[in-house]
Write an enzyme that holds these catalytic residues in place. Structure first.
Site, PDB file in Angstrom:
ATOM      1  CE  LYS A 280       8.822  -2.750  -8.648  1.00  0.00           C
ATOM      2  NZ  LYS A 280       9.167  -3.797  -9.613  1.00  0.00           N
TER       3      LYS A 280
ATOM      4  CD  GLU B 232       5.800 -11.086 -11.437  1.00  0.00           C
ATOM      5  OE1 GLU B 232       5.798 -10.430 -10.392  1.00  0.00           O
ATOM      6  OE2 GLU B 232       6.714 -11.021 -12.271  1.00  0.00           O
TER       7      GLU B 232
ATOM      8  CE  LYS C 293       9.150 -10.567 -14.061  1.00  0.00           C
ATOM      9  NZ  LYS C 293      10.084 -10.673 -13.045  1.00  0.00           N
TER      10      LYS C 293
ATOM     11  CD1 TRP D 133      -1.682  -5.610  -3.947  1.00  0.00           C
ATOM     12  CD2 TRP D 133      -1.155  -6.526  -1.970  1.00  0.00           C
ATOM     13  NE1 TRP D 133      -1.381  -6.938  -4.155  1.00  0.00           N
ATOM     14  CE2 TRP D 133      -1.055  -7.525  -2.961  1.00  0.00           C
ATOM     15  CE3 TRP D 133      -0.864  -6.862  -0.652  1.00  0.00           C
ATOM     16  CZ2 TRP D 133      -0.685  -8.832  -2.683  1.00  0.00           C
ATOM     17  CZ3 TRP D 133      -0.497  -8.166  -0.373  1.00  0.00           C
ATOM     18  CH2 TRP D 133      -0.411  -9.139  -1.390  1.00  0.00           C
TER      19      TRP D 133
ATOM     20  CG  ASN E  47       1.246   1.292   3.891  1.00  0.00           C
ATOM     21  OD1 ASN E  47       0.094   1.416   3.506  1.00  0.00           O
ATOM     22  ND2 ASN E  47       2.268   1.850   3.294  1.00  0.00           N
ATOM     23  N   GLY E  48       0.693  -2.351   6.399  1.00  0.00           N
ATOM     24  CA  GLY E  48       1.172  -3.420   7.275  1.00  0.00           C
ATOM     25  C   GLY E  48       0.027  -4.313   7.686  1.00  0.00           C
TER      26      GLY E  48
ATOM     27  CD  GLU F 273      12.727 -12.947 -12.931  1.00  0.00           C
ATOM     28  OE1 GLU F 273      12.406 -13.537 -11.889  1.00  0.00           O
ATOM     29  OE2 GLU F 273      12.344 -11.790 -13.187  1.00  0.00           O
TER      30      GLU F 273
ATOM     31  CB  CYS G 179      -0.878   0.028   1.238  1.00  0.00           C
ATOM     32  SG  CYS G 179      -1.748  -1.499   1.540  1.00  0.00           S
TER      33      CYS G 179
ATOM     34  CG  HIS H 198      13.891 -37.256 -12.454  1.00  0.00           C
ATOM     35  ND1 HIS H 198      14.286 -38.565 -12.300  1.00  0.00           N
ATOM     36  CD2 HIS H 198      14.955 -36.590 -12.949  1.00  0.00           C
ATOM     37  CE1 HIS H 198      15.561 -38.680 -12.671  1.00  0.00           C
ATOM     38  NE2 HIS H 198      15.983 -37.490 -13.068  1.00  0.00           N
TER      39      HIS H 198
ATOM     40  NE  ARG I 252       6.236   2.499  -3.792  1.00  0.00           N
ATOM     41  CZ  ARG I 252       7.369   2.307  -3.140  1.00  0.00           C
ATOM     42  NH1 ARG I 252       7.373   1.682  -2.001  1.00  0.00           N
ATOM     43  NH2 ARG I 252       8.492   2.757  -3.617  1.00  0.00           N
TER      44      ARG I 252
HETATM   45  C1  F6R Z   1       8.505 -10.171  -9.537  1.00  0.00           C
HETATM   46  C2  F6R Z   1       8.733  -9.294  -8.408  1.00  0.00           C
HETATM   47  C3  F6R Z   1       8.683  -9.875  -7.043  1.00  0.00           C
HETATM   48  C4  F6R Z   1       9.801  -9.267  -6.186  1.00  0.00           C
HETATM   49  C5  F6R Z   1       9.673  -9.738  -4.739  1.00  0.00           C
HETATM   50  C6  F6R Z   1      10.805  -9.211  -3.881  1.00  0.00           C
HETATM   51  O1  F6R Z   1       8.510  -9.502 -10.746  1.00  0.00           O
HETATM   52  O2  F6R Z   1       8.938  -8.120  -8.574  1.00  0.00           O
HETATM   53  O3  F6R Z   1       8.784 -11.259  -7.075  1.00  0.00           O
HETATM   54  O4  F6R Z   1      11.041  -9.637  -6.718  1.00  0.00           O
HETATM   55  O5  F6R Z   1       8.457  -9.302  -4.220  1.00  0.00           O
HETATM   56  O6  F6R Z   1      10.838  -7.819  -3.882  1.00  0.00           O
HETATM   57  P1  F6R Z   1      12.128  -7.025  -3.490  1.00  0.00           P
HETATM   58  O7  F6R Z   1      13.174  -7.329  -4.495  1.00  0.00           O
HETATM   59  O8  F6R Z   1      11.713  -5.582  -3.498  1.00  0.00           O
HETATM   60  O9  F6R Z   1      12.552  -7.483  -2.121  1.00  0.00           O
END
Ligand code: F6R
Length: 604
Positions: free
Chosen positions: A599, A487, A484, A75, A99-100, A480, A2, A503, A27
């Site tokens: 984010k 997401e 991507k 969020w 937030n939290g 990764e 948030c 396996h 975010r």
């Molecule tokens: C994926 C993504 C998340 C972050 C994860 C950790 O695209 O952005 O998986 O990598 O939430 O976030 P940070 O790097 O900010 O600790």
């Protein structure tokens, strides 16, 4: 996660709050709201969905003269993204944004319900405002009621609270979630859950520490620590340069951030490459004295970067490496010894699980290092040493350039350690430094390749799942790539070590199973090729990515011939990023703000 903003001053408050929220919207964007207090009267606006909906709702609302306001983009953690669950939450005469997570909210709610309090939302946050008003009945001042409220809260929070009786005041608190207080030459006071909301509006700020709480009015700021001692206010200058990212002609922030990887990698490398060694201005070699193991800890994409590093560090620096997913590490009662360097990797520096893991390691007496993109973030402030990745603000929720810069820093760290520990010949270090110098060119997007991916994407929309496969560092890259795609396309995708498919997962192979095969020329090419052939023989649809021809695939994406597998790694990374993005675009999804995500994940 948030986003929070707050304002005390004479300017039209709505625009200031909304501008601040816009900087934070990426975010969390399932709902948003603002509450404005002027002449003991509140005005409240909330809307579900993106910030534009809130702007529309509040379009006829204007203020002149002094006012106080708080705002929030949400969020959802407790309760669906509805207007009732959006912040600010209200009591009879007070509003709060938070937030939290308040972990003991149910217990507090039960107590308040017995006292006759009516709750409107399903959120944990609402207990804060009711608890405050409950305390206010017996407390000598609103601030005393606020302090008593904080004493009863368990969990993580950054809070702003306003009360009609304290017409010119914002009460604030930070415990586990970020909060920044800023001021400017015009006598205004602002709050933000990130400095992005304050850049251009404040010339100096205080990054609150955990346990800090207090109140701000037009005239004064009083701040206390967790032992209720008055804290000296140490403002630090805030850049007035509006760094806030703009799309600059690209369709999405994600696309812009993929394209700018070449430039940001040049920044990441700047001043750090010498002819035969790596130089980190921020590092003192004493950090590594007595260290026999490196523990890498992170979440999500940052965890994938950590996994790449686990291959590189053991291979070149000959040091034992262990990998930790932060949310697992926290509760598995890990055995920690002080000859371990604890390294956390985080784009934001605020991810709750990673931050708490860092605290645990510190408590156990381990030396700590953070590799982070955000200076002044909680992790940077907490750890013994930090290396900044210099990716610039990353707005796309799906991380791209942050990952590229993390891997680049971790590669440099590997060479730095290999030099210190004399585990690589100088000629080899020199060779790899030369490779690093070519990274910006390696990740420059080739328009023809992008066009090919755009066309290809239409064939990958309707299968029953994707397997991204690779070996060695191409396994974390496969993870990764799959992350991507998940997401932003909402399609099921898994990353797998290619040798592991037989396996079990190979049972899924049929034409509706899309295999995205990473076939680098310079790392285990023949081994991976055999694994892909096994899938091809079972009729999986294969999309191979390789500089070499491969006749068993349905589609082939040709990468450049380069001299080392790490260069192939970076080129394939760009291919996977663009491919996911083009699939998501075809599916009509919001690439920059995918559903259910945020984010910066500041809740555990
Ligand atoms: C994926 C993504 C998340 C972050 C994860 C950790 O695209 O952005 O998986 O990598 O939430 O976030 P940070 O790097 O900010 O600790």
């Amino acid at each position: 996660m948030c986003g929070i903003v707050g304002y005390i001053g004479n300017k039209p408050v709505k625009q200031i709050l909304i501008d601040g929220l816009r900087e934070l919207e990426y975010r969390g964007y399932d709902s948003a709201g603002i509450a404005v207090l002027q002449n003991h009267q509140f005005s409240l606006f909330k809307a579900v969905g993106k910030l534009v909906n809130l702007e529309e709702k509040a379009k006829n609302f204007e203020t002149t003269g002094f006012s106080v306001g708080i705002g929030h983009t949400r969020w959802a953690t407790h309760g669906k993204p509805t207007e009732l669950n959006a912040h600010p939450h209200l009591g009879s005469n007070s509003y709060v944004v938070h937030n939290g997570i308040i972990e003991n909210y149910q217990e507090l709610k039960n107590m308040l319900v017995l006292e006759g309090v009516k709750f409107l939302s399903q959120t944990d946050t609402e207990v804060i405002v009711h608890l405050f008003e409950y305390q206010l009945k017996s407390a000598s001042t609103p601030f005393e009621a606020f302090r008593q409220t904080l004493e009863k809260l368990e969990g993580a929070y950054a809070i702003l609270l306003v009360n009609a009786a304290a017409n010119d005041t914002i009460f604030f608190a930070k415990h586990g979630s970020p909060m920044i207080l800023g001021r400017n030459h015009e006598g205004e006071t602002l709050f933000g859950s990130s400095d992005a909301a304050l850049i251009g509006k404040c010339h100096e700020v205080i990054y609150l520490e955990d346990g800090h709480y207090g109140y701000a009015t037009a005239q004064t700021v009083a701040m206390y620590d967790e032992k209720n001692r008055l804290v000296d206010l140490h403002f630090v200058p805030l850049s007035e340069n509006k760094l806030s990212a703009q799309k600059e002609g690209y369709r999405f922030f994600m696309e812009k951030e993929i394209y700018e990887q070449s430039r940001v990698l040049a920044d990441t490398l700047m001043g750090r490459l010498r002819d035969e060694s790596i130089y980190f201005e921020e590092l003192d070699s004493a950090l590594f004295v007595g260290i026999n193991e490196i523990k890498l800890c992170a979440c999500g994409t940052s965890y994938h970067a950590a996994m790449v590093a686990s291959y590189l560090l053991e291979r070149h620096s000959k040091i034992r490496v262990s990998l930790e997913i932060a949310s697992e590490f926290r509760y598995r009662e890990p055995f920690l010894t002080q000859d371990t360097l604890f390294v956390v990797i985080s784009q934001s520096g605020e991810t709750a699980d990673t931050l708490e893991s860092l605290k645990m390691a510190k408590k156990a007496g381990l030396k700590t290092l953070v590799i982070c993109n955000v200076d002044n973030s909680s992790m940077v402030r907490l750890s013994d040493a930090s290396i900044l990745t210099r990716a610039g603000i990353e707005k796309g929720v799906a991380s791209t350039k942050a990952f590229a810069t993390q891997v680049c820093v971790l590669w440099m760290l590997t060479l730095y350690l290999a030099g210190e520990r004399k585990t690589l010949e100088t000629t080899e270090i020199k060779r790899q430094i030369q490779l690093l110098r070519t990274l910006p060119a390696m990740v420059t997007v080739d328009e023809a390749l992008h066009e090919q991916l755009r066309r290809l994407s239409k064939r990958y929309l309707h299968g029953h799942g994707f397997f991204f496969i690779g070996r060695d560092v191409f396994f974390p890259l496969a993870l990764e790539g799959a992350l991507k795609l998940k997401e932003i396309s909402y399609l099921h995708a898994e990353g797998y070590p290619s040798g592991e498919m037989k396996h079990g997962p190979i049972a899924l192979a049929d034409p509706g199973l899309y295999t995205i095969a990473l076939l680098p020329q310079h790392k285990l090419y023949d081994k991976t090729k055999s694994n892909v052939e096994e899938l091809s023989a079972r009729d999986s649809t294969i999309c191979s990515i390789s500089p070499l021809d491969f006749d068993k695939s349905d589609d082939h994406i040709r990468t450049q011939k380069s001299e080392d597998y790490m260069l192939e790694f970076f080129e394939m990374m760009v291919v996977l990023q663009l491919f996911s993005m083009e699939i998501a675009v075809r599916l009509g999804n919001d690439v920059d703000m995918p559903r259910n995500l945020a984010k910066s994940v500041t809740v555990e």
